[in-house]
Design an enzyme around this catalytic site. Sequence first.
Site, PDB file in Angstrom:
ATOM      1  N   GLY A 197       0.840  -1.202   0.000  1.00 24.07           N
ATOM      2  CA  GLY A 197       0.000   0.000   0.000  1.00 24.07           C
ATOM      3  C   GLY A 197       0.870   1.245   0.000  1.00 24.07           C
ATOM      4  N   ALA A 433      25.498  13.236 -25.465  1.00 25.68           N
ATOM      5  CA  ALA A 433      25.932  12.372 -24.360  1.00 25.68           C
ATOM      6  C   ALA A 433      27.327  12.787 -23.873  1.00 25.68           C
ATOM      7  CB  ALA A 433      25.926  10.922 -24.808  1.00 25.68           C
TER       8      ALA A 433
HETATM    9  C1  HXC Z   1      -3.984  -4.612  10.688  1.00 27.47           C
HETATM   10  C2  HXC Z   1      -2.855  -6.397   9.847  1.00 27.47           C
HETATM   11  C3  HXC Z   1      -2.563  -5.700   8.660  1.00 27.47           C
HETATM   12  C4  HXC Z   1      -3.039  -4.364   8.566  1.00 27.47           C
HETATM   13  C5  HXC Z   1      -1.705  -7.647   8.520  1.00 27.47           C
HETATM   14  N1  HXC Z   1      -2.319  -7.597   9.700  1.00 27.47           N
HETATM   15  N2  HXC Z   1      -1.847  -6.501   7.859  1.00 27.47           N
HETATM   16  N3  HXC Z   1      -3.559  -5.864  10.850  1.00 27.47           N
HETATM   17  N4  HXC Z   1      -3.733  -3.874   9.608  1.00 27.47           N
HETATM   18  N5  HXC Z   1      -2.765  -3.615   7.479  1.00 27.47           N
HETATM   19  C6  HXC Z   1      -2.399  -8.629  10.712  1.00 27.47           C
HETATM   20  C7  HXC Z   1      -3.279  -9.794  10.273  1.00 27.47           C
HETATM   21  O1  HXC Z   1      -4.632  -9.530  10.593  1.00 27.47           O
HETATM   22  C8  HXC Z   1      -2.734 -10.905  11.151  1.00 27.47           C
HETATM   23  O2  HXC Z   1      -3.247 -10.717  12.462  1.00 27.47           O
HETATM   24  C9  HXC Z   1      -1.248 -10.579  11.217  1.00 27.47           C
HETATM   25  O3  HXC Z   1      -1.127  -9.211  10.870  1.00 27.47           O
HETATM   26  C10 HXC Z   1      -0.424 -11.376  10.227  1.00 27.47           C
HETATM   27  O4  HXC Z   1      -1.041 -11.257   8.955  1.00 27.47           O
HETATM   28  P1  HXC Z   1      -1.349 -12.506   8.025  1.00 27.47           P
HETATM   29  O5  HXC Z   1      -2.276 -12.032   6.983  1.00 27.47           O
HETATM   30  O6  HXC Z   1      -1.745 -13.670   8.871  1.00 27.47           O
HETATM   31  O7  HXC Z   1       0.087 -12.809   7.439  1.00 27.47           O
HETATM   32  P2  HXC Z   1       0.470 -13.246   5.989  1.00 27.47           P
HETATM   33  O8  HXC Z   1      -0.348 -14.406   5.533  1.00 27.47           O
HETATM   34  O9  HXC Z   1       1.933 -13.411   6.009  1.00 27.47           O
HETATM   35  O10 HXC Z   1       0.138 -12.014   5.046  1.00 27.47           O
HETATM   36  C11 HXC Z   1       0.831 -10.816   5.212  1.00 27.47           C
HETATM   37  C12 HXC Z   1       0.216  -9.719   4.317  1.00 27.47           C
HETATM   38  C13 HXC Z   1      -1.323  -9.682   4.569  1.00 27.47           C
HETATM   39  C14 HXC Z   1       0.500 -10.069   2.866  1.00 27.47           C
HETATM   40  C15 HXC Z   1       0.885  -8.435   4.651  1.00 27.47           C
HETATM   41  O11 HXC Z   1      -1.541  -9.617   5.962  1.00 27.47           O
HETATM   42  C16 HXC Z   1      -1.957  -8.524   3.921  1.00 27.47           C
HETATM   43  O12 HXC Z   1      -2.245  -8.578   2.727  1.00 27.47           O
HETATM   44  N6  HXC Z   1      -2.187  -7.474   4.726  1.00 27.47           N
HETATM   45  C17 HXC Z   1      -2.798  -6.267   4.166  1.00 27.47           C
HETATM   46  C18 HXC Z   1      -1.802  -5.588   3.279  1.00 27.47           C
HETATM   47  C19 HXC Z   1      -2.346  -4.306   2.720  1.00 27.47           C
HETATM   48  O13 HXC Z   1      -3.172  -4.309   1.801  1.00 27.47           O
HETATM   49  N7  HXC Z   1      -1.922  -3.257   3.307  1.00 27.47           N
HETATM   50  C20 HXC Z   1      -2.317  -2.008   2.844  1.00 27.47           C
HETATM   51  C21 HXC Z   1      -3.117  -1.392   3.885  1.00 27.47           C
HETATM   52  S1  HXC Z   1      -3.480   0.194   3.247  1.00 27.47           S
HETATM   53  P3  HXC Z   1      -3.493 -11.921  13.456  1.00 27.47           P
HETATM   54  O14 HXC Z   1      -4.145 -11.314  14.631  1.00 27.47           O
HETATM   55  O15 HXC Z   1      -4.322 -12.912  12.724  1.00 27.47           O
HETATM   56  O16 HXC Z   1      -2.142 -12.442  13.749  1.00 27.47           O
HETATM   57  C22 HXC Z   1      -2.111   1.071   3.448  1.00 27.47           C
HETATM   58  C23 HXC Z   1      -2.251   2.446   2.986  1.00 27.47           C
HETATM   59  C24 HXC Z   1      -1.191   3.298   3.583  1.00 27.47           C
HETATM   60  O17 HXC Z   1      -1.137   0.632   3.924  1.00 27.47           O
HETATM   61  C25 HXC Z   1      -1.348   4.635   2.980  1.00 27.47           C
HETATM   62  C26 HXC Z   1      -0.284   5.530   3.473  1.00 27.47           C
HETATM   63  C27 HXC Z   1      -0.362   6.802   2.716  1.00 27.47           C
END
Ligand code: HXC
Length: 544
Positions: A197, A433
């Site tokens: 993200g 260049a």
């Molecule tokens: C809260 C999160 C989280 C998040 C992961 N977790 N990402 N909690 N917010 N963004 C938590 C999961 O719920 C889980 O909690 C633990 O972390 C481990 O995650 P898993 O999914 O079990 O691990 P894995 O299978 O290894 O997958 C990792 C991952 C996936 C690929 C990162 O978690 C994922 O796709 N997360 C979202 C990624 C994403 O789209 N992020 C963008 C968010 S928006 P538990 O309690 O079960 O252990 C963003 C915008 C920022 O970031 C903008 C800034 C300008």
Amino acid sequence: MADLMQNPISDQAAQTAGTKGHPKRVRIVPESLKKFRDITSQAEAGGPPEKVEAQKKRGKLTARERIGYLVDEGTFQEFGLLVESRCTDFGIKEKHIKGDGIVTGFGRVNGRPVAIFSQDFTQLGGSLGLAQAKKIANLMDMALESRMPVIGILDSGGARIQEGVDSLDGYGEIFYRNTKSSGIIPQISVIVGPCAGGAVYSPALTDFVFMVKGISHMFVTGPEVVKAATGEEVDFDTLGGSMTHASKSGVCHFVANSEPDCFRQLKELLSFLPQSRYEAPPEHSTKDPADRKIPLLEDLCGMDPRKSYRVHHIIWWLSDDHAFLEVHHDFAKNIVVGFMRLGGQVVGVIANNPAHMAGALDINASDKAARFIRFLNNYNIPILTLVDVPGYWPGVAQEHGGIIRHGAKLLYAYSEATVPKVTLVLRKAYGGAYIAMSSKFLRGDLNFSLPSAEIAVMGPRGAVEILFSRQIKEAKEEDKEALRAKLAKEYSDKFASPYQTASTGSLDEVIEPATARARLIGAFRFLSGKRRPGEHERTGNIPL
Ligand code: HXC
């Protein structure tokens, strides 16, 4: 009151246990200290054991182990260990862990202080909420005030979804600080897990990004979103793995085979950098003789000008102890950039690489070199430019992709740089260049060439087609090739040498190849007083 006056070691604690009748005190740990030790050891353990185990199973280190690999033993001082998120929504309260998914503090690398933050994937997936963002921001503020590099170790699911806009604002605070610190203190990002993200934009704003094969991924939208939005099917590694970002997007500067290898490379990089724009880079003593001869340069003078070679060999021979740290090794291979030392002094090198696209400049090469030059200029690192360039890479894709706009960045970066700039033309230097590669009138300080240099508006073959098109057209078909060759030779005799350029003052000196290392070391020593650290205008290191 009587209690307060008592010795903190209780009477019961004083027991006679020694020999010869000397009492030996057995200390009973006070309750407050016990509590403190329990709390801190729990916090230091990171996330639940099963999460730590899962981290290990993936071949990943924990947040604290990573710091251990980076800093000199026993030097890390943590702060913010007990910070917790105040968010209680979506059942997150039960998952709260002290430290809020990140370790922050100061340590020393090869004796020099650095500020470090290390996200802990075992705690809420290392996700960034307000408390975590504040810890990072606080660290960055202190690093800026105390003038030391910031190393960010990233392993996170991105913005903590449960904290809503607070986590987005947290990223805003970090991006702002990345930008404000740019060009003042070096900032380095180490990606050792997901970085997804908008979170990707903090590393992108820093000076260097490290990734590790197999465990690092960076993308704005993951494979599932990509599929839903565009129908493209792609796996994590192809979309945003280390080699994708090292070779295609150019986001990643250094790829490591493992985490320990990554931290070893990072330490090597730090050894070339000053702590801030207010310092010169560290000098190293060397036993490598300044006047060491380089037979390869003599060979180059006798080489067919159309034959390719890897410029790495030349850099390797020129540098102290043959040590060269290449940056962006897999991206835009037609230009090579990196750090070396000459006579103990750190120098940044920019070199056309004839082994790839004949060393021609294109969009990616221009971006790669321009940003590196701006980094060097910010941090008082002199620039060595090695030139062997046939021109800009032609083609519709380059024109439509904006080679004019991107190529201009290189001109801008060289013109703007006020650090000492020494140029050595190895072989070809043609057209625009030639100008771009730190030519004299772009304010190269000392411009040398080997006797093998060819400096002209364009190469002989292209030039005769334009200058003598009528004669070639009118010649008999069977005579055309011989005529072309004759005219090209005449052109080469006049222009394909450094002497015409030297006669105009556009070159300072044509040098004997054997003396190249000595001449370059001498030139940088001579120019070392050109500018005092911190006196230059701050330009920042905007991603290009
Ligand atoms: C809260 C999160 C989280 C998040 C992961 N977790 N990402 N909690 N917010 N963004 C938590 C999961 O719920 C889980 O909690 C633990 O972390 C481990 O995650 P898993 O999914 O079990 O691990 P894995 O299978 O290894 O997958 C990792 C991952 C996936 C690929 C990162 O978690 C994922 O796709 N997360 C979202 C990624 C994403 O789209 N992020 C963008 C968010 S928006 P538990 O309690 O079960 O252990 C963003 C915008 C920022 O970031 C903008 C800034 C300008």
